[in-house]
Scaffold this active site. Sequence first.
Site, short mmCIF file in Angstrom:
data_model
loop_
_atom_site.label_atom_id
_atom_site.label_comp_id
_atom_site.label_asym_id
_atom_site.label_seq_id
_atom_site.Cartn_x
_atom_site.Cartn_y
_atom_site.Cartn_z
N GLY A 1 41.66 37.01 41.81
CA GLY A 1 42.08 36.30 40.59
C GLY A 1 43.49 36.67 40.19
O GLY A 1 44.21 37.32 40.95
N ASN A 2 43.89 36.22 39.03
CA ASN A 2 45.22 36.56 38.50
C ASN A 2 45.13 36.74 36.99
O ASN A 2 44.08 36.52 36.39
CB ASN A 2 46.24 35.49 38.90
#
Length: 239
Positions: free
Chosen positions: A33-34
């Site tokens: 993810g980010n």
Amino acid sequence: ATTAPTAGALAGCHVVVSAGGTREPLDPVRFLGNRSSGKQGFALAQVAASRGARVTLVAANAELPVPDGVDVVPVETALELQEAVRTATADADVVVMAAAVADFRPREYQDAKIKKTHAPGQEDSAPTIELVRNPDILAGLVADRGQGRSPVIVGFAAETGDASGDVLSLARAKLVRKRCDLLVANQVGRDLTFGKDDSLVHLLRPESEEVRTVGPASKTVVAEAVWDEVGELLATGGP
Ligand code: CTP
Ligand code: CA
């Protein structure tokens, strides 16, 4: 009240905003993810709705309050986001790609949780995760235009600047590469980090050397500036 000068400018328009950050699953419990919070995309949706637009907000993993009058399509992965944006864009006047889309996803999804090896002598072993490219959704929207309707297409870029160039030159190069109608370059790093409430952005258009800088300012103020620019593009006949 700050939207007063151009309130109503988007009346009758259908706008699509993508927000948040995609998650690319590795197994049932893990993902790549980010740090995108989704706040800028949600502010864009809220300001567009307050200016009279019909708004579809494609929200990737953003647990934020949904602005009044905004249709939300929740998604998780880049491929889901692409599908949702494409569907919503069929009759859209404007598309704003504010989402942080993962450039890569794991080549394989493991149906069962990935386990450590406990075999004697292999206590230090670790898997190598192979990645593949995700589609560039923004580039796909640009490539698809010209077939009938042609929405105004807005891209975002989070740039820190690096050895190959400062934020503005990287943003200009990205605009040339992406061929969108407006690029919102978010200056990140140092004090300006993901999830912070104030942003510093530069608005770039392909046909002009001029750069409009906004901030450090709230995400609502940034959203107002973006819709001001889009309103101008719509008023002058769009792309
Ligand atoms: N974007 C997209 N699909 C992707 C990656 C990015 O639609 N697979 C969109 C983002 O939503 C954003 C714009 O492209 O509007 C720029 O994203 P960015 O990550 O800054 O650009 P990239 O082309 O991925 O370049 P890089 O990450 O190498 O800087
Ligand atoms: Ca990227």
